[in-house]
Design a protein around this motif. Structure first.
Motif, PDB file in Angstrom:
ATOM      1  N   MET A  14      11.115   6.293   7.874  1.00 29.58           N
ATOM      2  CA  MET A  14      10.272   6.096   6.697  1.00 29.58           C
ATOM      3  C   MET A  14       9.970   7.433   6.040  1.00 29.58           C
ATOM      4  N   THR A  15      10.121   7.526   4.745  1.00 25.12           N
ATOM      5  CA  THR A  15       9.705   8.712   4.015  1.00 25.12           C
ATOM      6  C   THR A  15       8.303   8.476   3.475  1.00 25.12           C
ATOM      7  N   VAL A  16       7.679   9.525   2.949  1.00 24.34           N
ATOM      8  CA  VAL A  16       6.316   9.395   2.444  1.00 24.34           C
ATOM      9  C   VAL A  16       6.263   8.603   1.151  1.00 24.34           C
ATOM     10  N   ARG A  17       7.396   8.279   0.568  1.00 25.27           N
ATOM     11  CA  ARG A  17       7.406   7.439  -0.628  1.00 25.27           C
ATOM     12  C   ARG A  17       7.873   6.023  -0.326  1.00 25.27           C
ATOM     13  N   GLU A  18       7.964   5.696   0.955  1.00 25.76           N
ATOM     14  CA  GLU A  18       8.355   4.363   1.371  1.00 25.76           C
ATOM     15  C   GLU A  18       7.320   3.808   2.345  1.00 25.76           C
ATOM     16  N   LEU A  19       7.405   2.507   2.562  1.00 17.45           N
ATOM     17  CA  LEU A  19       6.580   1.841   3.555  1.00 17.45           C
ATOM     18  C   LEU A  19       7.468   1.385   4.701  1.00 17.45           C
ATOM     19  N   HIS A  54       3.310   0.955  -3.971  1.00 18.59           N
ATOM     20  CA  HIS A  54       3.083   2.252  -4.606  1.00 18.59           C
ATOM     21  C   HIS A  54       2.484   3.283  -3.642  1.00 18.59           C
ATOM     22  N   PRO A  55       3.113   3.535  -2.494  1.00 21.83           N
ATOM     23  CA  PRO A  55       2.622   4.567  -1.577  1.00 21.83           C
ATOM     24  C   PRO A  55       2.733   5.948  -2.203  1.00 21.83           C
ATOM     25  N   ARG A  56       1.707   6.750  -2.002  1.00 16.85           N
ATOM     26  CA  ARG A  56       1.719   8.119  -2.524  1.00 16.85           C
ATOM     27  C   ARG A  56       1.459   9.092  -1.381  1.00 16.85           C
ATOM     28  N   PRO A  57       2.218  10.190  -1.337  1.00 14.51           N
ATOM     29  CA  PRO A  57       2.061  11.132  -0.230  1.00 14.51           C
ATOM     30  C   PRO A  57       0.947  12.135  -0.466  1.00 14.51           C
ATOM     31  N   TRP A  58       0.409  12.661   0.622  1.00 15.20           N
ATOM     32  CA  TRP A  58      -0.429  13.848   0.544  1.00 15.20           C
ATOM     33  C   TRP A  58       0.455  15.006   0.060  1.00 15.20           C
ATOM     34  N   PRO A  59      -0.051  15.871  -0.784  1.00 16.86           N
ATOM     35  CA  PRO A  59       0.738  17.028  -1.207  1.00 16.86           C
ATOM     36  C   PRO A  59       1.164  17.878  -0.016  1.00 16.86           C
ATOM     37  N   GLY A  60       2.465  18.026   0.138  1.00 23.94           N
ATOM     38  CA  GLY A  60       2.991  18.887   1.183  1.00 23.94           C
ATOM     39  C   GLY A  60       2.920  18.330   2.579  1.00 23.94           C
ATOM     40  N   GLU A  72       3.790  14.947   5.431  1.00 25.78           N
ATOM     41  CA  GLU A  72       4.615  13.774   5.695  1.00 25.78           C
ATOM     42  C   GLU A  72       3.748  12.581   6.094  1.00 25.78           C
ATOM     43  N   ARG A  73       2.786  12.238   5.228  1.00 28.04           N
ATOM     44  CA  ARG A  73       1.946  11.077   5.473  1.00 28.04           C
ATOM     45  C   ARG A  73       1.430  10.571   4.136  1.00 28.04           C
ATOM     46  N   LEU A  74       0.926   9.343   4.139  1.00 28.55           N
ATOM     47  CA  LEU A  74       0.471   8.720   2.904  1.00 28.55           C
ATOM     48  C   LEU A  74      -0.974   9.095   2.600  1.00 28.55           C
ATOM     49  N   SER A  75      -1.271   9.279   1.318  1.00 28.38           N
ATOM     50  CA  SER A  75      -2.652   9.514   0.905  1.00 28.38           C
ATOM     51  C   SER A  75      -3.249   8.300   0.220  1.00 28.38           C
ATOM     52  N   ALA A  76      -2.409   7.474  -0.429  1.00 32.72           N
ATOM     53  CA  ALA A  76      -2.931   6.345  -1.193  1.00 32.72           C
ATOM     54  C   ALA A  76      -1.921   5.214  -1.233  1.00 32.72           C
ATOM     55  N   ILE A  77      -2.446   4.023  -1.470  1.00 34.64           N
ATOM     56  CA  ILE A  77      -1.606   2.832  -1.554  1.00 34.64           C
ATOM     57  C   ILE A  77      -2.337   1.813  -2.422  1.00 34.64           C
ATOM     58  N   GLU A  78      -1.601   0.836  -2.905  1.00 35.59           N
ATOM     59  CA  GLU A  78      -2.180  -0.195  -3.762  1.00 35.59           C
ATOM     60  C   GLU A  78      -2.009  -1.568  -3.116  1.00 35.59           C
ATOM     61  N   ILE A  79      -2.971  -2.452  -3.349  1.00 32.80           N
ATOM     62  CA  ILE A  79      -2.846  -3.872  -3.010  1.00 32.80           C
ATOM     63  C   ILE A  79      -2.535  -4.617  -4.301  1.00 32.80           C
ATOM     64  N   THR A 135      -4.758   1.915  10.154  1.00 33.48           N
ATOM     65  CA  THR A 135      -3.440   2.113  10.767  1.00 33.48           C
ATOM     66  C   THR A 135      -2.619   3.152  10.010  1.00 33.48           C
ATOM     67  N   LEU A 136      -2.496   2.972   8.697  1.00 33.56           N
ATOM     68  CA  LEU A 136      -1.730   3.947   7.918  1.00 33.56           C
ATOM     69  C   LEU A 136      -2.510   5.233   7.674  1.00 33.56           C
ATOM     70  N   GLY A 137      -3.821   5.171   7.746  1.00 34.71           N
ATOM     71  CA  GLY A 137      -4.642   6.377   7.610  1.00 34.71           C
ATOM     72  C   GLY A 137      -4.731   6.924   6.204  1.00 34.71           C
ATOM     73  N   VAL A 138      -4.668   6.054   5.185  1.00 31.16           N
ATOM     74  CA  VAL A 138      -4.733   6.537   3.813  1.00 31.16           C
ATOM     75  C   VAL A 138      -6.156   6.954   3.463  1.00 31.16           C
ATOM     76  N   ALA A 139      -6.260   7.725   2.389  1.00 25.70           N
ATOM     77  CA  ALA A 139      -7.564   8.161   1.885  1.00 25.70           C
ATOM     78  C   ALA A 139      -8.069   7.270   0.755  1.00 25.70           C
ATOM     79  N   ARG A 140      -7.168   6.451   0.180  1.00 28.62           N
ATOM     80  CA  ARG A 140      -7.533   5.684  -1.007  1.00 28.62           C
ATOM     81  C   ARG A 140      -6.680   4.421  -1.089  1.00 28.62           C
ATOM     82  N   VAL A 141      -7.322   3.305  -1.445  1.00 29.66           N
ATOM     83  CA  VAL A 141      -6.625   2.061  -1.731  1.00 29.66           C
ATOM     84  C   VAL A 141      -7.012   1.609  -3.135  1.00 29.66           C
TER      85      VAL A 141
END
Length: 208
Positions: free
Chosen positions: A1-6, A87-93, A95-102, A131-137
Protein backbone atom coordinates in the motif's frame (compact mmCIF):
# COMPACT_ATOMS: atom_id res chain seq x y z
CA UNK A 1 0.00 0.00 0.00
CA UNK A 2 1.26 3.48 -0.82
CA UNK A 3 0.23 6.58 1.12
CA UNK A 4 -2.15 7.50 -1.70
CA UNK A 5 -3.91 4.14 -1.63
CA UNK A 6 -6.01 2.19 0.83
CA UNK A 7 -5.58 -1.49 1.75
CA UNK A 8 -6.67 -3.65 -1.15
CA UNK A 9 -9.04 -5.67 1.01
CA UNK A 10 -11.51 -3.92 3.28
CA UNK A 11 -11.98 -5.29 6.81
CA UNK A 12 -15.33 -6.48 8.10
CA UNK A 13 -16.62 -3.85 10.54
CA UNK A 14 -19.36 -5.26 12.74
CA UNK A 15 -21.96 -3.44 14.81
CA UNK A 16 -25.32 -4.12 16.45
CA UNK A 17 -27.48 -2.78 13.61
CA UNK A 18 -25.19 -2.97 10.60
CA UNK A 19 -22.22 -4.98 9.40
CA UNK A 20 -19.91 -3.36 6.85
CA UNK A 21 -18.59 -6.06 4.53
CA UNK A 22 -15.91 -5.67 1.84
CA UNK A 23 -17.83 -4.87 -1.33
CA UNK A 24 -17.88 -7.68 -3.91
CA UNK A 25 -19.67 -8.56 -7.11
CA UNK A 26 -21.68 -11.02 -5.05
CA UNK A 27 -23.48 -8.07 -3.46
CA UNK A 28 -24.83 -6.83 -6.81
CA UNK A 29 -28.28 -8.55 -6.75
CA UNK A 30 -29.20 -7.37 -3.27
CA UNK A 31 -27.79 -3.89 -3.86
CA UNK A 32 -29.92 -3.68 -7.01
CA UNK A 33 -33.01 -4.57 -4.96
CA UNK A 34 -32.05 -2.07 -2.26
CA UNK A 35 -31.63 0.77 -4.75
CA UNK A 36 -35.11 0.21 -6.17
CA UNK A 37 -37.05 0.04 -2.88
CA UNK A 38 -37.83 3.73 -3.23
CA UNK A 39 -35.78 6.45 -4.90
CA UNK A 40 -37.48 9.59 -3.58
CA UNK A 41 -34.57 10.47 -1.27
CA UNK A 42 -31.85 10.15 -3.92
CA UNK A 43 -32.23 13.56 -5.58
CA UNK A 44 -28.73 14.72 -4.57
CA UNK A 45 -27.12 11.27 -4.27
CA UNK A 46 -25.55 9.15 -7.05
CA UNK A 47 -27.40 5.87 -6.55
CA UNK A 48 -27.35 3.53 -9.57
CA UNK A 49 -30.46 1.86 -10.90
CA UNK A 50 -30.77 -1.92 -10.75
CA UNK A 51 -29.60 -2.15 -14.36
CA UNK A 52 -26.51 -0.05 -13.58
CA UNK A 53 -25.52 -1.82 -10.37
CA UNK A 54 -23.08 -4.35 -11.83
CA UNK A 55 -20.99 -1.67 -13.54
CA UNK A 56 -21.27 0.56 -10.44
CA UNK A 57 -19.81 -2.13 -8.18
CA UNK A 58 -17.14 -3.10 -10.71
CA UNK A 59 -16.09 0.53 -10.92
CA UNK A 60 -15.77 0.85 -7.16
CA UNK A 61 -13.69 -2.33 -6.94
CA UNK A 62 -11.28 -1.03 -9.56
CA UNK A 63 -10.17 2.03 -7.58
CA UNK A 64 -7.13 1.74 -5.32
CA UNK A 65 -7.95 5.01 -3.54
CA UNK A 66 -11.33 3.64 -2.43
CA UNK A 67 -12.26 1.19 0.36
CA UNK A 68 -15.86 0.23 -0.48
CA UNK A 69 -18.32 -1.56 1.79
CA UNK A 70 -21.71 -3.18 1.45
CA UNK A 71 -23.97 -2.23 4.35
CA UNK A 72 -25.65 -5.36 5.69
CA UNK A 73 -28.57 -5.08 8.10
CA UNK A 74 -27.79 -7.35 11.04
CA UNK A 75 -31.36 -8.27 11.95
CA UNK A 76 -32.08 -10.03 8.65
CA UNK A 77 -28.69 -10.22 6.88
CA UNK A 78 -30.00 -8.16 3.98
CA UNK A 79 -27.71 -5.86 1.98
CA UNK A 80 -29.23 -2.39 2.30
CA UNK A 81 -26.66 0.01 0.88
CA UNK A 82 -23.13 1.10 0.17
CA UNK A 83 -20.53 3.34 1.79
CA UNK A 84 -16.78 3.88 1.45
CA UNK A 85 -13.58 5.41 2.73
CA UNK A 86 -11.87 7.42 0.02
CA UNK A 87 -9.46 10.19 -0.92
CA UNK A 88 -6.58 9.17 1.40
CA UNK A 89 -4.04 11.93 1.93
CA UNK A 90 -0.50 11.40 3.24
CA UNK A 91 1.33 13.23 5.98
CA UNK A 92 3.96 15.44 4.33
CA UNK A 93 7.13 13.42 4.02
CA UNK A 94 5.76 10.37 5.85
CA UNK A 95 4.61 6.92 4.78
CA UNK A 96 1.27 7.13 6.58
CA UNK A 97 -2.14 8.69 6.10
CA UNK A 98 -3.12 12.04 7.59
CA UNK A 99 -6.70 12.32 6.32
CA UNK A 100 -9.50 10.37 4.71
CA UNK A 101 -13.09 10.93 3.63
CA UNK A 102 -16.32 9.01 4.26
CA UNK A 103 -18.54 9.07 1.20
CA UNK A 104 -20.44 7.35 -1.61
CA UNK A 105 -23.03 6.52 1.06
CA UNK A 106 -26.58 5.46 0.30
CA UNK A 107 -29.20 3.28 1.95
CA UNK A 108 -32.36 1.52 0.86
CA UNK A 109 -35.55 3.33 1.81
CA UNK A 110 -36.36 0.72 4.48
CA UNK A 111 -32.98 1.27 6.19
CA UNK A 112 -33.15 5.05 6.38
CA UNK A 113 -33.87 6.54 9.79
CA UNK A 114 -33.25 3.24 11.58
CA UNK A 115 -29.86 4.02 13.15
CA UNK A 116 -27.94 2.06 10.52
CA UNK A 117 -26.36 5.19 9.04
CA UNK A 118 -25.33 6.42 12.48
CA UNK A 119 -23.71 3.12 13.43
CA UNK A 120 -21.97 2.83 10.06
CA UNK A 121 -20.42 6.25 10.67
CA UNK A 122 -19.23 5.13 14.10
CA UNK A 123 -17.60 2.06 12.58
CA UNK A 124 -15.91 4.06 9.82
CA UNK A 125 -14.73 6.85 12.11
CA UNK A 126 -13.42 4.28 14.56
CA UNK A 127 -11.50 2.40 11.88
CA UNK A 128 -10.06 5.64 10.45
CA UNK A 129 -8.89 7.07 13.77
CA UNK A 130 -8.15 3.95 15.80
CA UNK A 131 -6.72 1.61 13.14
CA UNK A 132 -5.46 3.78 10.30
CA UNK A 133 -4.37 6.50 12.73
CA UNK A 134 -5.49 9.48 10.66
CA UNK A 135 -5.62 13.01 12.03
CA UNK A 136 -8.75 14.05 10.13
CA UNK A 137 -11.89 12.53 8.63
CA UNK A 138 -14.03 14.48 6.17
CA UNK A 139 -17.65 14.29 5.07
CA UNK A 140 -19.25 16.43 2.40
CA UNK A 141 -22.59 16.83 0.69
CA UNK A 142 -24.41 19.04 -1.77
CA UNK A 143 -24.99 22.32 0.06
CA UNK A 144 -28.66 22.18 -0.96
CA UNK A 145 -29.18 18.76 0.61
CA UNK A 146 -30.70 19.82 3.92
CA UNK A 147 -31.64 16.26 4.86
CA UNK A 148 -28.06 15.05 4.52
CA UNK A 149 -26.65 18.09 6.29
CA UNK A 150 -28.95 17.58 9.28
CA UNK A 151 -27.97 13.92 9.49
CA UNK A 152 -24.26 14.79 9.47
CA UNK A 153 -24.64 17.62 11.98
CA UNK A 154 -26.43 15.29 14.45
CA UNK A 155 -23.19 13.31 14.73
CA UNK A 156 -21.52 16.25 16.47
CA UNK A 157 -19.01 16.88 13.68
CA UNK A 158 -17.59 20.29 12.78
CA UNK A 159 -19.15 22.28 9.92
CA UNK A 160 -16.34 24.01 8.06
CA UNK A 161 -18.38 25.98 5.54
CA UNK A 162 -19.59 25.86 1.96
CA UNK A 163 -17.08 25.52 -0.87
CA UNK A 164 -18.50 27.15 -3.96
CA UNK A 165 -18.51 25.31 -7.31
CA UNK A 166 -16.40 22.64 -5.63
CA UNK A 167 -17.46 19.26 -6.99
CA UNK A 168 -19.62 17.47 -9.51
CA UNK A 169 -23.38 17.80 -9.18
CA UNK A 170 -25.38 14.57 -9.08
CA UNK A 171 -28.75 16.27 -9.50
CA UNK A 172 -30.60 15.03 -12.60
CA UNK A 173 -30.41 17.66 -15.32
CA UNK A 174 -27.20 19.15 -13.93
CA UNK A 175 -24.80 16.76 -15.65
CA UNK A 176 -21.44 18.40 -16.24
CA UNK A 177 -22.14 21.19 -13.76
CA UNK A 178 -20.48 21.93 -10.43
CA UNK A 179 -22.27 22.15 -7.11
CA UNK A 180 -21.61 24.10 -3.93
CA UNK A 181 -20.41 21.62 -1.31
CA UNK A 182 -21.00 21.69 2.46
CA UNK A 183 -17.84 20.43 4.16
CA UNK A 184 -17.69 18.75 7.58
CA UNK A 185 -14.81 17.21 9.51
CA UNK A 186 -13.67 15.51 12.68
CA UNK A 187 -10.07 15.70 13.88
CA UNK A 188 -8.41 13.15 16.12
CA UNK A 189 -8.71 15.23 19.31
CA UNK A 190 -12.47 15.54 18.72
CA UNK A 191 -13.12 11.87 18.07
CA UNK A 192 -13.73 10.84 21.73
CA UNK A 193 -16.45 13.49 22.07
CA UNK A 194 -18.00 12.64 18.69
CA UNK A 195 -17.89 8.95 19.59
CA UNK A 196 -19.90 9.69 22.74
CA UNK A 197 -22.47 11.68 20.75
CA UNK A 198 -22.84 8.87 18.21
CA UNK A 199 -23.14 6.27 20.99
CA UNK A 200 -25.98 8.28 22.54
CA UNK A 201 -27.73 8.56 19.17
CA UNK A 202 -27.45 4.80 18.70
CA UNK A 203 -28.94 4.21 22.13
CA UNK A 204 -31.92 6.36 21.13
CA UNK A 205 -32.31 4.42 17.89
CA UNK A 206 -32.23 1.03 19.59
CA UNK A 207 -34.35 2.07 22.61
CA UNK A 208 -36.51 5.01 21.45
Amino acid sequence: MTVRELPGRSPVLGGTLVRLEPLSMGHVPELADAAEEGRASYGFTPVPSAAEMESYVAGKLGRSELMPFAQVRVVDGKVVGHTALLHPRPWPGRERLSAIEIGWTWLAASAQGTGINVEAKRLLFGYAFETLGVARVELKTDARNERSRRAIERLGVHFEGVLRSYSESWVPGEEGKLRDTAMFSVIADEWPSVKTTITDLLAEAVHP
